[in-house]
Design an enzyme around this catalytic site. Structure first.
Site, PDB file in Angstrom:
ATOM      1  N   GLU A 210       0.872  -1.173   0.000  1.00  0.00           N
ATOM      2  CA  GLU A 210       0.000   0.000   0.000  1.00  0.00           C
ATOM      3  C   GLU A 210       0.908   1.221   0.000  1.00  0.00           C
ATOM      4  OE1 GLU A 210      -3.067  -0.028  -0.492  1.00  0.00           O
ATOM      5  OE2 GLU A 210      -3.609  -2.109  -0.109  1.00  0.00           O
ATOM      6  N   CYS A 244      -2.382   9.451   2.517  1.00  0.00           N
ATOM      7  CA  CYS A 244      -1.939   8.909   1.228  1.00  0.00           C
ATOM      8  C   CYS A 244      -2.960   9.103   0.118  1.00  0.00           C
ATOM      9  CB  CYS A 244      -1.588   7.432   1.374  1.00  0.00           C
ATOM     10  SG  CYS A 244      -2.960   6.407   1.939  1.00  0.00           S
TER      11      CYS A 244
END
Length: 468
Positions: A210, A244
């Site tokens: 990720e 993010c």
């Protein structure tokens, strides 16, 4: 003496003994996670405030509540997720049992980041425990107050014969990666993601990465600028921009920029007051290293809003940059802070071309009153996730997978996707030891008639056969 090796051997022994496989054991671990969140909520809020200056609202919404929701969802659906999945059969296997069995991988490693140190640690942990794995947890040493709770308090709520927390920085993480795991789940930067993947490749260990990237946000000329400003400012400056999936830059026409700037200024003042530094709703940069990196980016383009900073407080004001050039540093790296560049484009075609010549982002946003424009951006681009006319609200749905594509990562999780990520999907066919005459078609000597009959038997239900 090899304490780490001893810990990993202990966990493997517990897994091979079958301790983690029963549904009752898995449920007990998940219930323990739920109690950990409930009984230590204030402790966690305080730690998040100390590490990131997170408000109680941000901590609850983005850390505690999301983690608790994943626990609740997994407990409610655990037995259904664990059930064998029956699959269609062809004519040749009509009397047999064909199914997919979800098996735990074994010993898994979860490496978590500092920006959402609770959420991005516990949400994958829920999936790993629900799937029946033994887990080594490596929290970030940068969010040190949350790390301390995860190391000292969390283990009291789970079975320590199947769970361990490993502390340390890059050196200790490197030593950890020298060992063989059955699955590695990493959240962090693409640079470190490549290191993790290289280490995993030595053992042929599967990974979920990720990562991040520069998330575009296209704003059409027909939008209401105040609505866009409200939504963009909220999810750009949430957690001081250290998210993010936050928008990394805005693409819009010069005309929309002129309308958007005063709306953004109005929104920032309404959200954080005339002095954002004194606002309890604005976070701080995690450490001096990140602060210095971000302050250097303030020199790119021209500051239209904000731009103030205070090194002693690790404070950077909510900032908007204009006249930004594509090759400037602020457009070459993920910002990960409360800075929003605006890049001018003359058309939707130019915006799409701009997006597509860069690495595929983790998230992509498009604002327009025209559904056709939003759908065109969706159709003609690629990203880990997409949201039209809002920010990271797609992250609130456990029914949607979360993950990147290309440079923004690989793999997916959240909800059942987490369970599936940490499960090996084993193809199973159970046949009868009798009725051997039915198999005669496949044995030599072959003939054209036998071949025709065998192909019919294999192709029923749209199935095909691959022999390696």
């Amino acid at each position: 003496m090899d304490p780490l090796g001893d810990t990993l051997r202990r966990l493997r022994e517990a897994f091979h003994a079958g301790r983690t496989r029963p549904a009752e054991f898995r449920a007990a671990q998940l219930q323990g996670l739920g109690r950990f969140l409930q009984e230590n909520k204030q402790l966690l809020h305080d730690a998040l405030a100390q590490d990131l200056h997170k408000s109680a609202f941000e901590s609850e919404v983005s850390e505690v509540a999301i983690s608790q929701g994943e626990v609740t969802l997994a407990l409610r659906n655990l037995r259904a997720w664990m059930k064998d999945e029956r699959v269609p059969k062809n004519l040749a296997t009509q009397l047999d049992s064909a199914f997919i069995r979800k098996e735990p991988f074994g010993l898994v490693l979860i490496i978590a980041p500092w920006n959402y140190p609770l959420n991005l640690t516990l949400v994958p942990l829920v999936g790993a425990l629900a799937a029946g794995n033994c887990v080594v947890l490596k929290p970030s040493e940068i969010s040190k107050n949350v790390e301390k709770i995860l190391a000292e308090v969390l283990p009291q709520y789970v079975d320590q014969s199947c769970f361990a927390v490993v502390l340390g920085g890059p050196q200790e993480t490197g030593q950890l990666l020298e060992h063989r795991f059955d699955y590695i789940f990493f959240t962090g930067s693409p640079r470190v993601g490549k290191i993790v993947m290289t280490a995993a490749a030595k053992h042929l260990t599967p990974v979920t990465l990720e990562l991040g990237g520069k998330n575009p946000c296209y704003v059409d000329d027909n939008c209401d600028p105040q609505t866009v400003a409200n939504r963009v400012a909220w999810f750009r400056y949430f957690n001081a921009g250290q998210t993010c999936v936050a928008p990394d830059y805005v693409l819009c026409s010069p005309e929309m920029q002129e309308r958007l700037l005063p709306a953004l200024q109005s929104t920032i003042t309404r959200f954080y007051g005339d002095d954002p530094q004194s606002s309890p709703n604005l976070g701080r940069i995690i450490n001096q290293k990140q602060f210095q990196r971000l302050r250097a980016l303030l020199g790119c383009g021209r500051v239209a809003i904000g731009g103030q900073s205070d090194e002693s407080d690790r404070y950077i004001a909510p900032t908007v940059l204009v006249d930004v050039q594509e090759m400037e540093p602020v457009m070459q790296e993920e910002i990960f802070g409360p800075i929003l560049p605006i890049v001018n484009v003359q058309s939707l075609d130019e915006a799409i071309e701009f997006i597509n010549r860069r690495e595929k982002p983790l998230a992509l946003y498009a604002f327009s009153n025209s559904s056709q424009v939003v759908k065109r951006v969706l159709t003609q681009t690629s990203s880990g996730g997409f949201c039209g006319n809002d920010g990271f609200m797609h992250m609130t749905l456990a029914s949607l997978p979360f993950g990147g594509v290309g440079a923004s990562g690989m793999g997916r999780y959240h909800g059942k996707f987490s369970f599936d990520t940490f499960s090996h999907h084993r193809a199973c066919l159970l046949r009868s030891p009798g009725m051997e005459k039915l198999n005669a078609l496949r044995y030599p000597p072959q003939s054209p008639r036998r071949l025709r009959m065998l192909l019919v038997a294999m192709e029923a239900q749209g199935c095909s056969c691959t022999l390696l």
